[in-house]
Design a protein around this motif. Structure first.
Motif: not given
Length: 171
Positions: A131-134, A154-167, A146-152, A5-9
């Motif tokens: 600076d990072r998402l673990f 986007d990083m926060a949304a990515f973190a929230a999404h995967w946190d919700a999936l893990s919960c 942080r450089t893997a994402f276009a904006t902070p 769905q997405q590729v982060l570099h």
């Protein structure tokens, strides 16, 4: 089969791994020793320095010994952190993380190493810093700078999404 769905570099460095090692966590092992040992040495130094004349001399001996122990333990802990970080990321790597619907796959851009695969049910914690998402899925760890994402955001949304999936997977 469709692609990710997405590729982060991003570029992963030993400093990114060191940031994981430096995160605040419960005192265990050498860090616990580093907290208690100076106090023990202070008391022991105070007792050993009893024959010295004057409160200042006694305080200097006990305090100096405690500070020396505190510094020694701090050096040991810092060295252990650096070693663990270098074991995890020995040199800068250009990485890519593929986001699939039900898991993440991270791998170096070059080389034939197998990907690190992380499924939501394996995620123990999602930790976002400025600076990072673990994503901790022990023994696997995914570090996304942080450089893997276009904006902070986007990083926060990515973190929230995967946190919700893990919960949701834990329930």
């Amino acid at each position: 089969m469709t692609g990710p769905q997405q590729v982060l570099h991003y570029r992963l460095t030993p400093a990114d791994a060191l940031a994981w090692e430096r995160r605040p966590m419960e005192l265990t092992g050498w860090r616990k020793l580093g907290f208690f040992a100076p106090w023990v040495v202070l008391g022991m130094g105070w007792g050993v320095a009893e024959p010295l004349p004057g409160l200042l001399a006694r305080s200097a001996v006990a305090g100096g010994a405690a500070i020396a122990v505190w510094l020694a333990v701090r050096l040991i802990v810092a060295r252990a952190r650096r070693r663990r970080a270098l074991a995890r990321v020995p040199a800068p790597l250009d990485m890519m993380c593929e986001v699939w619907g039900d898991h993440l796959e991270a791998r170096p851009v070059t080389g034939a190493q197998p990907p690190t695969t992380i499924a939501p049910e394996a995620i123990r914690q999602v930790l976002a810093t400025p600076d990072r998402l673990f994503l901790d899925a022990a023994p696997a760890l995914l570090i996304l700078p942080r450089t893997a994402f276009a904006t902070p955001e986007d990083m926060a949304a990515f973190a929230a999404h995967w946190d919700a999936l893990s919960c949701a997977a834990a329930d």
